[in-house]
Design an enzyme around this catalytic site. Structure first.
Site, PDB file in Angstrom:
ATOM      1  CB  CYS A  83      95.984 -12.963  90.697  1.00  0.00           C
ATOM      2  SG  CYS A  83      95.633 -12.323  92.251  1.00  0.00           S
ATOM      3  CD  GLU A  84      93.749  -5.788  89.933  1.00  0.00           C
ATOM      4  OE1 GLU A  84      94.501  -5.444  88.828  1.00  0.00           O
ATOM      5  OE2 GLU A  84      92.782  -5.110  90.520  1.00  0.00           O
ATOM      6  CG  HIS A  85      93.530  -8.803  94.296  1.00  0.00           C
ATOM      7  ND1 HIS A  85      92.195  -9.457  94.312  1.00  0.00           N
ATOM      8  CD2 HIS A  85      93.278  -7.454  94.273  1.00  0.00           C
ATOM      9  CE1 HIS A  85      91.323  -8.405  94.163  1.00  0.00           C
ATOM     10  NE2 HIS A  85      92.049  -7.216  94.183  1.00  0.00           N
ATOM     11  CG  HIS A  86      97.272 -13.025  96.096  1.00  0.00           C
ATOM     12  ND1 HIS A  86      95.866 -13.000  95.404  1.00  0.00           N
ATOM     13  CD2 HIS A  86      96.978 -12.565  97.428  1.00  0.00           C
ATOM     14  CE1 HIS A  86      94.982 -12.936  96.927  1.00  0.00           C
ATOM     15  NE2 HIS A  86      95.885 -12.701  97.743  1.00  0.00           N
ATOM     16  CD  GLN A 125      88.001 -16.060  85.735  1.00  0.00           C
ATOM     17  OE1 GLN A 125      88.530 -16.388  86.730  1.00  0.00           O
ATOM     18  NE2 GLN A 125      86.926 -16.529  85.006  1.00  0.00           N
ATOM     19  CG  HIS A 153      92.087 -17.333  90.458  1.00  0.00           C
ATOM     20  ND1 HIS A 153      92.220 -15.643  89.956  1.00  0.00           N
ATOM     21  CD2 HIS A 153      90.998 -17.837  89.490  1.00  0.00           C
ATOM     22  CE1 HIS A 153      91.337 -15.529  89.042  1.00  0.00           C
ATOM     23  NE2 HIS A 153      90.675 -16.497  88.767  1.00  0.00           N
ATOM     24  CB  CYS A 155      96.059 -16.195  94.861  1.00  0.00           C
ATOM     25  SG  CYS A 155      94.464 -15.459  94.051  1.00  0.00           S
TER      26      CYS A 155
HETATM   27 ZN   LIG Z   1      94.809 -13.403  93.951  1.00  0.00          ZN
END
Ligand SMILES: [Zn+2]
Length: 194
Positions: A83-86, A125, A153, A155
């Site tokens: 996941c590119e956010h976390h 995703q 996920h 996260c």
């Molecule tokens: Zn994430």
């Protein structure tokens, strides 16, 4: 034609960064158990993000003219992504369907390789789903493409709202699948078959 360019990954820089993270969270990066951790993480990241240096369109340079114009579905393709956010993993299964046009098909393993390559990048995703569908549409020019991805996920599982087992489903429909719910439902029922 893009070849493997893992030399573009700066292993030393990842090692320094991981060491800094360990220090920043209050760890001692020089204790025995952590001594080789920056090196191990750097090696692992270069593998997990190798898709940044590959173009999945390369997998479709060879196609076959088989006169097959009915649906081709490869289901339950396992994938792992970050996941590119976390920068924590999300993983699950991809289902890739297309209807050839003029009998043009690709080797079945190419569909799975496309999923794998696109997943091995910092990702969402939604973007994996769209990129896989767009790549096949561009390279095979089929009558339609339908990609469905289900994933869990980390996260969502190990932090924040903590919902283990929650699955996220995304889909991308191109060509005749865009406006044909009967054809989409056919794929969805194939996917649910054990
Ligand atoms: Zn994430």
């Amino acid at each position: 034609m893009t070849n493997q360019k893992n030399t573009q990954v700066d292993i030393d820089k990842i090692e320094q960064a991981v060491k800094m993270i360990l220090e920043a969270v209050g760890e001692n990066p020089n204790r025995e158990g952590l001594l080789d951790t920056p090196k191990r993480v750097a090696k692992m990241y270069s593998e997990m993000f190798e898709g940044l240096h590959k173009d999945p369109r390369d997998y479709f340079e060879t196609v076959f003219h088989e006169g097959h114009n009915e649906v081709v579905l490869v289901k339950d393709i396992p994938f792992y992504s970050m996941c590119e956010h976390h920068l924590v993993p999300f993983y699950g299964k991809a289902h890739v369907a297309y209807i050839p046009q003029n009998g043009v098909v690709a080797g079945l393993s190419k569909l799975a390789r496309t999923v794998e390559t696109v997943a091995r990048r910092p990702q969402l995703q939604e973007r994996i789903t769209e990129t896989v569908a767009a790549t096949i549409m561009e390279m095979l020019n089929p009558a339609g493409v339908y990609v469905v991805i289900e994933a869990e996920h980390m996260c969502m599982t190990m932090r924040g709202i903590k919902k283990p087992g929650a699955k996220t489903i995304t889909s991308a429909a191109k060509g005749i699948y865009e406006n044909d719910s009967v054809k989409r439902n056919e794929i969805l029922s194939f996917i649910q078959m054990p």
